[in-house]
Design a protein around this motif. Structure first.
Motif, PDB file in Angstrom:
ATOM      1  N   MET A 161       0.841  -1.193   0.000  1.00 56.65           N
ATOM      2  CA  MET A 161       0.000   0.000   0.000  1.00 56.65           C
ATOM      3  C   MET A 161       0.868   1.232   0.000  1.00 56.65           C
ATOM      4  SD  MET A 161      -2.918  -1.039   2.761  1.00 56.65           S
ATOM      5  CE  MET A 161      -1.729  -1.789   3.856  1.00 56.65           C
ATOM      6  N   SER A 162       0.426   2.295  -0.602  1.00 59.55           N
ATOM      7  CA  SER A 162       1.186   3.532  -0.684  1.00 59.55           C
ATOM      8  C   SER A 162       1.095   4.310   0.601  1.00 59.55           C
ATOM      9  CB  SER A 162       0.637   4.393  -1.833  1.00 59.55           C
ATOM     10  OG  SER A 162       1.191   5.673  -1.793  1.00 59.55           O
ATOM     11  N   GLY A 163       2.168   5.092   0.916  1.00 54.06           N
ATOM     12  CA  GLY A 163       2.167   5.956   2.087  1.00 54.06           C
ATOM     13  C   GLY A 163       1.391   7.221   1.852  1.00 54.06           C
ATOM     14  N   GLU A 164       1.068   7.555   0.606  1.00 57.61           N
ATOM     15  CA  GLU A 164       0.282   8.749   0.312  1.00 57.61           C
ATOM     16  C   GLU A 164      -1.155   8.336   0.047  1.00 57.61           C
ATOM     17  OE1 GLU A 164       1.218  11.846   0.423  1.00 57.61           O
ATOM     18  OE2 GLU A 164       3.280  11.363   0.913  1.00 57.61           O
ATOM     19  N   SER A 165      -2.059   9.214   0.412  1.00 54.40           N
ATOM     20  CA  SER A 165      -3.467   8.891   0.228  1.00 54.40           C
ATOM     21  C   SER A 165      -4.093   9.786  -0.814  1.00 54.40           C
ATOM     22  CB  SER A 165      -4.222   9.059   1.557  1.00 54.40           C
ATOM     23  OG  SER A 165      -4.196  10.409   1.952  1.00 54.40           O
ATOM     24  N   LEU A 216      -1.472  28.391   4.144  1.00 54.10           N
ATOM     25  CA  LEU A 216      -2.167  27.118   4.316  1.00 54.10           C
ATOM     26  C   LEU A 216      -1.543  26.037   3.447  1.00 54.10           C
ATOM     27  CD1 LEU A 216      -4.442  25.310   5.318  1.00 54.10           C
ATOM     28  CD2 LEU A 216      -5.910  26.268   3.524  1.00 54.10           C
ATOM     29  N   ARG A 217      -1.280  26.348   2.175  1.00 55.94           N
ATOM     30  CA  ARG A 217      -0.671  25.344   1.295  1.00 55.94           C
ATOM     31  C   ARG A 217       0.705  24.925   1.823  1.00 55.94           C
ATOM     32  NH1 ARG A 217      -2.326  28.922  -2.851  1.00 55.94           N
ATOM     33  NH2 ARG A 217      -0.140  29.349  -3.349  1.00 55.94           N
ATOM     34  N   ALA A 218       1.456  25.880   2.345  1.00 58.37           N
ATOM     35  CA  ALA A 218       2.784  25.561   2.878  1.00 58.37           C
ATOM     36  C   ALA A 218       2.676  24.686   4.123  1.00 58.37           C
ATOM     37  CB  ALA A 218       3.538  26.849   3.197  1.00 58.37           C
ATOM     38  N   LEU A 219       1.694  24.963   4.968  1.00 56.47           N
ATOM     39  CA  LEU A 219       1.486  24.141   6.159  1.00 56.47           C
ATOM     40  C   LEU A 219       1.109  22.712   5.779  1.00 56.47           C
ATOM     41  CD1 LEU A 219      -0.522  26.576   8.462  1.00 56.47           C
ATOM     42  CD2 LEU A 219       1.702  25.563   9.003  1.00 56.47           C
ATOM     43  N   GLU A 220       0.244  22.568   4.794  1.00 56.48           N
ATOM     44  CA  GLU A 220      -0.165  21.238   4.356  1.00 56.48           C
ATOM     45  C   GLU A 220       1.030  20.444   3.845  1.00 56.48           C
ATOM     46  OE1 GLU A 220      -4.775  22.090   2.916  1.00 56.48           O
ATOM     47  OE2 GLU A 220      -3.112  22.423   1.521  1.00 56.48           O
ATOM     48  N   SER A 221       1.884  21.080   3.052  1.00 57.98           N
ATOM     49  CA  SER A 221       3.057  20.401   2.516  1.00 57.98           C
ATOM     50  C   SER A 221       4.027  20.013   3.624  1.00 57.98           C
ATOM     51  CB  SER A 221       3.753  21.316   1.505  1.00 57.98           C
ATOM     52  OG  SER A 221       4.938  20.725   1.013  1.00 57.98           O
ATOM     53  N   GLU A 242       5.224  16.120   5.095  1.00 60.72           N
ATOM     54  CA  GLU A 242       6.617  15.688   5.230  1.00 60.72           C
ATOM     55  C   GLU A 242       6.884  15.074   6.603  1.00 60.72           C
ATOM     56  OE1 GLU A 242       8.957  19.121   4.472  1.00 60.72           O
ATOM     57  OE2 GLU A 242       8.529  19.167   2.313  1.00 60.72           O
ATOM     58  N   ARG A 243       6.108  15.475   7.598  1.00 62.77           N
ATOM     59  CA  ARG A 243       6.309  14.971   8.961  1.00 62.77           C
ATOM     60  C   ARG A 243       5.295  13.903   9.343  1.00 62.77           C
ATOM     61  NH1 ARG A 243       9.536  18.759  11.747  1.00 62.77           N
ATOM     62  NH2 ARG A 243       9.595  17.195  13.395  1.00 62.77           N
ATOM     63  N   GLY A 244       4.533  13.399   8.349  1.00 67.88           N
ATOM     64  CA  GLY A 244       3.579  12.343   8.620  1.00 67.88           C
ATOM     65  C   GLY A 244       2.264  12.800   9.203  1.00 67.88           C
ATOM     66  N   GLY A 293       5.871  27.604   6.500  1.00 70.80           N
ATOM     67  CA  GLY A 293       5.119  26.383   6.774  1.00 70.80           C
ATOM     68  C   GLY A 293       5.947  25.374   7.551  1.00 70.80           C
ATOM     69  N   ARG A 294       7.208  25.181   7.118  1.00 70.82           N
ATOM     70  CA  ARG A 294       8.078  24.225   7.826  1.00 70.82           C
ATOM     71  C   ARG A 294       8.350  24.675   9.258  1.00 70.82           C
ATOM     72  NH1 ARG A 294      10.456  24.175   2.634  1.00 70.82           N
ATOM     73  NH2 ARG A 294      12.021  25.716   3.262  1.00 70.82           N
ATOM     74  N   LEU A 295       8.565  25.986   9.439  1.00 68.99           N
ATOM     75  CA  LEU A 295       8.834  26.513  10.769  1.00 68.99           C
ATOM     76  C   LEU A 295       7.623  26.332  11.680  1.00 68.99           C
ATOM     77  CD1 LEU A 295      10.607  28.187  12.741  1.00 68.99           C
ATOM     78  CD2 LEU A 295       9.562  30.239  11.763  1.00 68.99           C
TER      79      LEU A 295
END
Length: 343
Positions: free
Chosen positions: A1-5, A91-96, A100-102, A305-307
């Motif tokens: 199964m893929s890790g992405e949904s 928002l888009r940056a937070l989602e990305s 990355e952190r699961g 977003g990463r911060l």
């Protein structure tokens, strides 16, 4: 199964254990028992849960991690003013960064004229079992509503002012506005006007305060700013009809208003930058294609977003995160600013 949904409802977030439970028509504790090999589970129920996991393209390891940590692996985000470039890009940056952190992100948007729905948004997100909350680009009234809530989760606000009660992360708005005005002063401009954003917005306040402080520190006159509404239309009205006097430059609080300012100035017979320089804030993707290409301040939303996600996860883990974490913006010099000439 893929890790992405690829959730069936079209959302970009990853499903949680609660989504799997809903798809299978069981409780999240039943999903937990299935994944842990509990013997007292009917075979039909077990098959239904495993089928739901397969259908949602979700890794059991991620669900197992959520079970082990008693977390949903989901961040709740309240988006104040979702139609504006800054909140939407954040928002888009937070989602990305969350992916990355699961983690997944569940967002609730609040329109500019409906800050009372903050209460509804908090309830909606808490019902989904989020591990932390983030408020993007708040107006003062929205933050006041949030303060009255008893949430019991880590909260981070996207604003560059320090906050005694909540963690904050932001692009340094004051630093960016200061760079913009200093650039104009270095070119030789001595009368620099400001078209600000709505005064209820923290970002607009910060940019206006930095404009005022830089002029004051340089010994230059500070004239009352005009308040816009972030739109190109408000910039156009300003450029078309505002009494410029002997001003040789305008600092607009965002690129959309700067675009309107240039349009209005040109329509009234003035040249940019020959007669008057214009500088914006944000560095919209199209800013380089304005006529003339716009000098502006670039906000690094991906880094923000990463911060923000890093600070939230530290808080979720009970660690000590920065009370005020900032990303430095970048001045981007293009053709809309130049050495002033007499008009």
């Amino acid at each position: 199964m893929s890790g992405e949904s690829t959730p069936q409802n079209g959302s970009s977030r990853r499903p949680s254990i609660y989504d799997v439970a809903e798809r299978a028509g069981v409780s999240h504790m039943t999903v937990s028992r299935v994944l842990n090999g509990h013997p007292n589970i009917r075979e039909a129920t077990r098959e239904r849960v495993l089928s739901a996991i397969d259908e949602m393209s979700y890794t059991r390891s991620t669900i197992a991690r959520a079970l082990a940590t008693k977390r949903t692996m989901r961040i709740g985000v309240l988006v104040d003013g979702p139609g504006q470039h800054g909140p939407n890009s954040t928002l888009r940056a937070l989602e990305s960064a969350a992916r990355e952190r699961g983690y997944s992100v569940s967002a609730f948007s609040v329109a500019d004229d409906d800050n009372h729905r903050i209460d509804d948004g908090v309830l909606d997100l808490l019902t989904q079992g989020v591990d932390a909350l983030c408020l993007i680009a708040p107006r003062a009234s929205s933050l006041d509503v949030l303060r009255k809530q008893s949430i019991g989760l880590p909260i981070l606000i996207i604003k560059d002012e320090a906050d005694a009660e909540m963690h904050t992360a932001a692009v340094d708005q004051r630093a960016g506005a200061d760079e913009a005005v200093r650039h104009l002063i270095d070119l030789g401009h001595r009368v620099i006007l400001h078209l600000s954003g709505p005064t209820e917005w923290f970002d607009a306040r910060a940019r206006a305060e930095a404009w005022r402080d830089r002029l004051t520190n340089a010994g230059l006159e500070v004239r009352d700013p005009v308040v816009g509404d972030w739109s190109s239309d408000s910039g156009y009205a300003y450029g078309l009809s505002h009494d410029l006097g002997d001003a040789t430059a305008v600092f607009a609080s965002n690129d959309q208003m700067a675009l309107g300012v240039v349009h209005g100035l040109v329509e009234r017979g003035l040249r940019v930058p020959e007669d008057i320089s214009v500088i914006g804030f944000d560095d919209l993707p199209d800013a380089r294609h304005f006529l003339p290409p716009l000098t502006t301040v670039r906000q690094h939303f991906d880094a923000l977003g990463r911060l923000a996600i890093r600070e939230l996860l530290i808080a979720i883990d009970g660690g000590e995160s920065d009370e005020r974490a900032l990303i430095q913006p970048t001045l981007v010099i293009r053709s809309s600013t130049a050495v002033p000439r007499s008009r």
